[in-house]
Design an enzyme around this catalytic site. Structure first.
Site, short mmCIF file in Angstrom:
data_model
loop_
_atom_site.label_atom_id
_atom_site.label_comp_id
_atom_site.label_asym_id
_atom_site.label_seq_id
_atom_site.Cartn_x
_atom_site.Cartn_y
_atom_site.Cartn_z
N GLY A 134 -4.65 -5.66 11.61
CA GLY A 134 -5.93 -5.81 10.91
C GLY A 134 -6.82 -4.58 10.89
O GLY A 134 -8.05 -4.71 10.84
N MET A 178 1.70 -10.37 4.93
CA MET A 178 3.11 -10.05 4.73
C MET A 178 3.91 -11.16 4.04
O MET A 178 5.10 -11.33 4.32
CB MET A 178 3.77 -9.70 6.08
CG MET A 178 3.11 -8.51 6.76
SD MET A 178 3.14 -7.01 5.73
CE MET A 178 4.82 -6.51 5.97
N ASN A 219 -5.02 -6.25 -3.17
CA ASN A 219 -4.16 -5.90 -2.03
C ASN A 219 -4.14 -4.39 -1.87
O ASN A 219 -4.33 -3.65 -2.84
CB ASN A 219 -2.73 -6.40 -2.31
CG ASN A 219 -1.77 -6.05 -1.17
OD1 ASN A 219 -2.08 -6.24 0.00
ND2 ASN A 219 -0.61 -5.51 -1.52
N HIS A 247 -1.68 -1.22 -0.60
CA HIS A 247 -0.27 -0.93 -0.36
C HIS A 247 -0.12 0.55 -0.03
O HIS A 247 -0.72 1.40 -0.71
CB HIS A 247 0.57 -1.29 -1.60
CG HIS A 247 2.03 -1.05 -1.40
ND1 HIS A 247 2.82 -1.86 -0.60
CD2 HIS A 247 2.84 -0.06 -1.87
CE1 HIS A 247 4.06 -1.39 -0.60
NE2 HIS A 247 4.11 -0.30 -1.36
N SER A 256 -2.50 2.63 -2.62
CA SER A 256 -2.99 2.03 -3.86
C SER A 256 -3.67 0.71 -3.55
O SER A 256 -3.21 -0.04 -2.68
CB SER A 256 -1.83 1.71 -4.81
OG SER A 256 -0.97 2.82 -4.97
N ASP A 305 3.99 -6.28 -4.81
CA ASP A 305 3.25 -5.02 -5.00
C ASP A 305 3.26 -4.59 -6.47
O ASP A 305 3.43 -3.41 -6.80
CB ASP A 305 3.90 -3.91 -4.13
CG ASP A 305 3.96 -4.31 -2.67
OD1 ASP A 305 3.00 -4.92 -2.18
OD2 ASP A 305 4.98 -4.03 -2.01
N GLU A 365 -6.34 4.72 3.51
CA GLU A 365 -6.50 3.29 3.19
C GLU A 365 -7.87 2.80 3.64
O GLU A 365 -8.56 2.05 2.93
CB GLU A 365 -5.42 2.46 3.89
CG GLU A 365 -4.01 2.72 3.37
CD GLU A 365 -2.97 1.86 4.08
OE1 GLU A 365 -3.27 0.69 4.40
OE2 GLU A 365 -1.86 2.36 4.34
C1 GRF Z 1 -1.22 -1.26 5.74
O1 GRF Z 1 -0.48 -0.08 5.72
C2 GRF Z 1 -1.32 -1.84 4.38
O2 GRF Z 1 -1.33 -0.88 3.37
C3 GRF Z 1 -0.08 -2.67 4.26
O3 GRF Z 1 0.12 -3.21 5.54
C4 GRF Z 1 -0.50 -2.37 6.50
C5 GRF Z 1 -1.45 -3.23 7.26
O4 GRF Z 1 -2.04 -2.53 8.32
N1 GRF Z 1 -0.19 -3.65 3.23
P1 GRF Z 1 -3.31 -3.12 9.04
O5 GRF Z 1 -2.94 -4.51 9.54
O6 GRF Z 1 -4.41 -3.19 8.03
O7 GRF Z 1 -3.61 -2.19 10.17
#
Ligand code: GRF
Length: 273
Positions: free
Chosen positions: A62, A144, A161, A163, A190, A199, A228
């Site tokens: 998270g 996931m 989302n 990615h 993205s 995705d 991100e």
């Molecule tokens: C991130 O790299 C996100 O882009 C992908 O899953 C990972 C989640 O990481 N969808 P976190 O749980 O937010 O640390």
């Protein structure tokens, strides 16, 4: 407040004949009253009367959710994260709970089918008790599981989302290794609208960085994760301001005020890190 003001004015009017000096005080009340009401309304606005209720769905640690929470708890931002849902006992739930956010774990094995599981998630996202009347935006942050076409349709244009690749490159898992194996000179992340394909939804915004000759999947993962954490709150803020909308398959960007972040989302779909 308005009722109190009216009562005060009536009271002053009744007392006017018996209290010398009150007449001039009345003028003060007429001036101060509207000013106080304006101030009260502005304060109320700044403290969230216009907040956009948002849920975050996670499966793991998270860290993106935490970045969204940090952003959303700043007083001048519009999103209000009201609920974090996980598909199991995700460590990120503890972070959310420490922020005072409602959390809900709905482990997939507790449900007979994906349909039942998603029905429970949808219930959570739309019930008054958990979300103050239903969420307006949903952010998947390391969630996931593929969501069904029905679920995606229910939240079309309102579910995004993040990615860790420059989509449409490298969908699915192990994106950093895939970028290295492909000899990519640039890599990144993205944010996209969620559709039933993995995705696959329309891309809203990306950030990119250069891949170094000595990069490993881990070193890339760390640097991309930093991007991100910058990008996702920015996009959520823009969504909450109504600056990003989905029209059919097309993402429409409108520029507008976004305190403390990039204000023009119209031109650069890809921002250089
Ligand atoms: C991130 O790299 C996100 O882009 C992908 O899953 C990972 C989640 O990481 N969808 P976190 O749980 O937010 O640390």
């Amino acid at each position: 407040f308005f009722c109190l003001l009216v009562l005060l004015l009536l009271w002053c009017r009744l007392m006017r004949s018996s209290l010398p000096g009150v007449r001039s005080g009345l003028w003060g009340i007429w001036l101060i009253g509207p000013a106080a009401m304006t101030g009260f309304s502005l304060t109320h606005y700044q403290h969230g009367i216009e907040d956009v209720k948002t849920a975050v769905m996670i499966s793991g640690r998270g860290s993106n959710m935490a970045a969204l929470l940090d952003y959303a708890t700043q007083p001048e931002t519009r999103p209000e994260i009201v609920l974090v849902v996980a598909d199991g006992p995700a460590p990120g739930l503890d972070i959310a709970a420490r922020h005072g956010i409602k959390t809900l774990a709905l482990p997939r094995p507790d449900f007979a089918s994906r349909r039942d599981h998603e029905a429970a998630i949808k219930d959570a996202l739309t019930t008054d008790a958990l979300t103050k009347g239903g969420v307006e935006l949903i952010c998947l942050a390391g969630y996931m599981r593929l969501l069904s076409a029905d679920f995606c349709r229910d939240f079309e244009g309102r579910m995004i989302n993040i990615h860790p690749s420059l989509l449409p490159l490298h969908k699915g898992l192990d994106t950093h290794q895939k970028a290295i194996d492909a000899g990519d000179a640039v890599h990144g992340c993205s944010v996209h609208f969620v559709t039933a394909g993995m995705d696959d939804g329309p891309v809203i915004a990306q950030r990119q960085l250069a891949v170094h000759a000595d990069d490993t999947a881990d070193s890339l993962a760390g640097r991309v994760l930093g991007l991100e954490h910058q990008l996702y709150p920015l996009v959520l803020g823009a969504m909450a301001e109504g600056l990003i909308t989905l029209k059919g398959e097309t993402v429409e960007h409108r520029s507008g005020p976004l305190p403390g972040v990039i204000t023009d989302l119209t031109s650069p779909l890809t921002w250089q890190a």
